[in-house]
Design an enzyme around this catalytic site. Structure first.
Site, PDB file in Angstrom:
ATOM      1  N   ILE A   1       0.828  -1.204   0.000  1.00 29.09           N
ATOM      2  CA  ILE A   1       0.000   0.000   0.000  1.00 29.09           C
ATOM      3  C   ILE A   1       0.863   1.256   0.000  1.00 29.09           C
ATOM      4  O   ILE A   1       0.632   2.185  -0.780  1.00 29.09           O
ATOM      5  CB  ILE A   1      -0.951   0.007   1.211  1.00 29.09           C
ATOM      6  CG1 ILE A   1      -1.929  -1.165   1.128  1.00 29.09           C
ATOM      7  CG2 ILE A   1      -1.710   1.327   1.285  1.00 29.09           C
ATOM      8  CD1 ILE A   1      -2.759  -1.366   2.381  1.00 29.09           C
TER       9      ILE A   1
ATOM     10  N   ASP B   1      10.994   3.162   5.864  1.00 24.44           N
ATOM     11  CA  ASP B   1      10.706   1.767   6.175  1.00 24.44           C
ATOM     12  C   ASP B   1      12.035   1.044   6.327  1.00 24.44           C
ATOM     13  O   ASP B   1      12.704   0.756   5.332  1.00 24.44           O
ATOM     14  CB  ASP B   1       9.874   1.109   5.077  1.00 24.44           C
ATOM     15  CG  ASP B   1       9.339  -0.260   5.479  1.00 24.44           C
ATOM     16  OD1 ASP B   1       9.963  -0.912   6.352  1.00 24.44           O
ATOM     17  OD2 ASP B   1       8.307  -0.685   4.938  1.00 24.44           O
TER      18      ASP B   1
ATOM     19  N   ALA C   1      -4.066   2.791   8.530  1.00 25.20           N
ATOM     20  CA  ALA C   1      -3.367   1.555   8.902  1.00 25.20           C
ATOM     21  C   ALA C   1      -4.136   0.842  10.002  1.00 25.20           C
ATOM     22  O   ALA C   1      -4.887  -0.097   9.757  1.00 25.20           O
ATOM     23  CB  ALA C   1      -1.940   1.883   9.342  1.00 25.20           C
ATOM     24  N   ARG C   2      -3.975   1.309  11.243  1.00 27.27           N
ATOM     25  CA  ARG C   2      -4.703   0.800  12.400  1.00 27.27           C
ATOM     26  C   ARG C   2      -4.823   1.937  13.405  1.00 27.27           C
ATOM     27  O   ARG C   2      -3.920   2.763  13.529  1.00 27.27           O
ATOM     28  CB  ARG C   2      -3.981  -0.393  13.051  1.00 27.27           C
ATOM     29  CG  ARG C   2      -4.098  -1.710  12.300  1.00 27.27           C
ATOM     30  CD  ARG C   2      -5.532  -2.240  12.341  1.00 27.27           C
ATOM     31  NE  ARG C   2      -5.668  -3.522  11.668  1.00 27.27           N
ATOM     32  CZ  ARG C   2      -5.982  -3.674  10.385  1.00 27.27           C
ATOM     33  NH1 ARG C   2      -6.130  -2.602   9.629  1.00 27.27           N
ATOM     34  NH2 ARG C   2      -6.127  -4.877   9.862  1.00 27.27           N
TER      35      ARG C   2
ATOM     36  N   ASP D   1      -9.507   6.174   9.469  1.00 23.60           N
ATOM     37  CA  ASP D   1     -10.501   5.160   9.118  1.00 23.60           C
ATOM     38  C   ASP D   1     -10.986   4.397  10.346  1.00 23.60           C
ATOM     39  O   ASP D   1     -11.578   3.331  10.209  1.00 23.60           O
ATOM     40  CB  ASP D   1      -9.874   4.179   8.116  1.00 23.60           C
ATOM     41  CG  ASP D   1     -10.885   3.623   7.119  1.00 23.60           C
ATOM     42  OD1 ASP D   1     -11.977   4.214   6.986  1.00 23.60           O
ATOM     43  OD2 ASP D   1     -10.586   2.601   6.479  1.00 23.60           O
TER      44      ASP D   1
ATOM     45  N   GLU E   1     -15.013   7.909  19.891  1.00 25.57           N
ATOM     46  CA  GLU E   1     -16.051   8.798  20.398  1.00 25.57           C
ATOM     47  C   GLU E   1     -15.598  10.251  20.365  1.00 25.57           C
ATOM     48  O   GLU E   1     -16.362  11.144  19.980  1.00 25.57           O
ATOM     49  CB  GLU E   1     -16.408   8.379  21.828  1.00 25.57           C
ATOM     50  CG  GLU E   1     -17.665   9.044  22.364  1.00 25.57           C
ATOM     51  CD  GLU E   1     -18.093   8.455  23.694  1.00 25.57           C
ATOM     52  OE1 GLU E   1     -18.702   9.194  24.479  1.00 25.57           O
ATOM     53  OE2 GLU E   1     -17.801   7.268  23.936  1.00 25.57           O
TER      54      GLU E   1
ATOM     55  N   HIS F   1     -14.177   2.842   8.594  1.00 25.72           N
ATOM     56  CA  HIS F   1     -13.337   1.707   8.212  1.00 25.72           C
ATOM     57  C   HIS F   1     -13.625   1.262   6.774  1.00 25.72           C
ATOM     58  O   HIS F   1     -13.953   0.111   6.493  1.00 25.72           O
ATOM     59  CB  HIS F   1     -13.529   0.534   9.183  1.00 25.72           C
ATOM     60  CG  HIS F   1     -12.335  -0.374   9.228  1.00 25.72           C
ATOM     61  ND1 HIS F   1     -12.289  -1.514   9.992  1.00 25.72           N
ATOM     62  CD2 HIS F   1     -11.137  -0.331   8.590  1.00 25.72           C
ATOM     63  CE1 HIS F   1     -11.125  -2.116   9.850  1.00 25.72           C
ATOM     64  NE2 HIS F   1     -10.413  -1.415   8.996  1.00 25.72           N
TER      65      HIS F   1
ATOM     66  N   GLY G   1     -11.372   1.281   4.263  1.00 25.04           N
ATOM     67  CA  GLY G   1     -10.141   1.010   3.530  1.00 25.04           C
ATOM     68  C   GLY G   1     -10.266   0.008   2.407  1.00 25.04           C
ATOM     69  O   GLY G   1      -9.873   0.263   1.269  1.00 25.04           O
ATOM     70  N   ALA G   2     -10.824  -1.160   2.703  1.00 28.17           N
ATOM     71  CA  ALA G   2     -10.928  -2.214   1.690  1.00 28.17           C
ATOM     72  C   ALA G   2     -12.356  -2.410   1.230  1.00 28.17           C
ATOM     73  O   ALA G   2     -12.684  -3.449   0.648  1.00 28.17           O
ATOM     74  CB  ALA G   2     -10.371  -3.516   2.252  1.00 28.17           C
TER      75      ALA G   2
END
Length: 396
Positions: free
Chosen positions: A154, A173, A236-237, A261, A265, A278, A280-281
């Site tokens: 990605i 990276d 990502a997360r 994503d 609250e 969420h 993303g996909a």
């Protein structure tokens, strides 16, 4: 030939499921003793692992919903589908950059409220639109700098797309693969640290897994390094960003926007946050691609013992040797395991036609094709070796 029972715990794209030969595989949601589990977001952490289970395959990249380490200790590979949804996420990241740069999300809310709440129309609506649009003035992307943290499937697509839009792109990276490096545009500058990337970027986007080393990767100290008016994008997360630190920086004016994503609250109602559900996909194409990849990897393992894209075991792929019997053996990664396994084969009078062994972290996996019949006594002999976790005779 005995059929392999595959239990599906989520709705899996039929484009993927139709690749499973029903003469070889039974597929359903109510299977009691599955050989494999195929899922997307179902949580397996509190589920008892059946002794029948050979493998788990997730139609997606993240495996936070799966007890990966517990399954590794049982000799159960966990497959994922890195890159299958990469284009869908890339497009969402680019959309997020544009939403933030031009303040489109909140601008659309403004015009909707003029009609829905204030009931303006005609000339009154036109007048208020013109009067209010100044507050949503944004900036253009060319000439800005995007920092990409994580250069996997990605991250590389995002970096290349951003570069083609006229942004200067920095990448970080430390574990970039040769494959990713070849695919990355030569115009993308790779930097030596997260800190350098943050200090030089007008926007940053995260493409790393959520593991102990990445939890809270973007924290208060690192946010402070970013130039004033910067944008953080997180597809990502949720846990890789310390959201409290980001919200504080938004309140102070240090950051311009946070696009993510993973709604919370506090974040969902913040005026400078764009929180998506969420997505993303969430395209038909991505769901199809993930299902196809997951099914193909799972069937290749069940039928031939090959492991591709398992998060808890090494990649081991070996062509079948005609006229032989195949064994797949999982063991702890410790000295003299190969010697003990081959000694057991020799004691059984079996000649080795092909043999491959690879390790990953604490575990290793062996595929071996032998000339002759593999009897149950040999399997028991191999399982008796200290450190062997599982041994499977692979028919076909």
């Amino acid at each position: 030939m005995t059929k392999f029972a595959i239990q599906t715990l989520n709705a899996i794209s039929p484009v993927g499921l139709q690749r499973l030969d029903r003469d070889v595989f039974d597929v359903g949601t109510d299977i009691r003793r599955p050989r494999a589990i195929l899922l997307r977001s179902a949580d397996l952490h509190s589920v008892e692992v059946p002794s029948s289970l050979y493998a788990v395959a997730r139609a997606g990249a993240g495996t936070n919903n799966i007890p990966v380490d517990r399954l590794a200790a049982l000799g159960v590979p966990v497959f994922n589908t890195p890159g299958a949804n990469a284009n869908a996420v890339k497009e969402l990241v680019i959309a997020g950059m544009l939403l933030a740069a031009r303040n489109l999300y909140h601008a659309a809310d403004y015009t909707r409220d003029l009609v829905a709440d204030k009931h303006l129309s005609g000339a009154d609506l036109d007048k208020q639109v013109e009067a209010g649009k100044k507050q949503f003035a944004g900036f253009e992307l060319p000439g800005k700098t995007l920092g990409v943290i994580g250069l996997g499937a990605i991250g590389v697509l995002v970096a290349n797309a951003a570069q083609s839009l006229g942004l200067k792109v920095l990448g970080y990276d430390p574990a970039v693969t040769v494959k990713s490096a070849w695919q990355l545009s030569p115009q993308v500058e790779q930097v030596a640290s997260v800190e350098e990337l943050l200090s030089r970027s007008d926007m940053i986007t995260l493409h790393v897994p959520l593991v102990e080393g990445t939890r809270g990767l973007i924290n208060a100290q690192r946010v402070a390094l970013m130039p004033e008016g910067s944008v953080v994008l997180n597809f990502a997360r949720g846990g890789v960003v310390d959201e409290a630190a980001v919200l504080e920086a938004l309140d102070s004016g240090h950051l311009h926007a946070y696009v993510n994503d993973f709604p919370s609250e506090a974040g969902a109602i913040h005026p400078k946050v764009i929180a998506l559900p969420h997505l993303g996909a969430s395209t038909g194409e991505a769901e199809d691609n993930c299902a196809v990849m997951a099914v193909d990897q799972l069937s290749d393992y069940l039928l031939h013992g090959n492991i591709r894209n398992a998060v808890n075991f090494p990649e081991v792929v070996m062509a079948r040797t005609p006229g032989t019997t195949r064994l797949g053996i999982f063991n702890e990664n410790k000295p003299n395991m190969i010697g003990q396994i081959t000694a057991a084969l020799a004691e059984a009078g079996l000649n080795v036609a092909e043999f491959t062994n690879k390790s990953k972290g604490e575990y290793a996996y062996t595929l071996v094709d032998v000339e002759g019949e593999v009897k149950d006594a040999l399997k028991e002999r191999i399982l008796a070796i200290d450190g062997v976790i599982r041994a499977r005779k692979i028919e076909g």
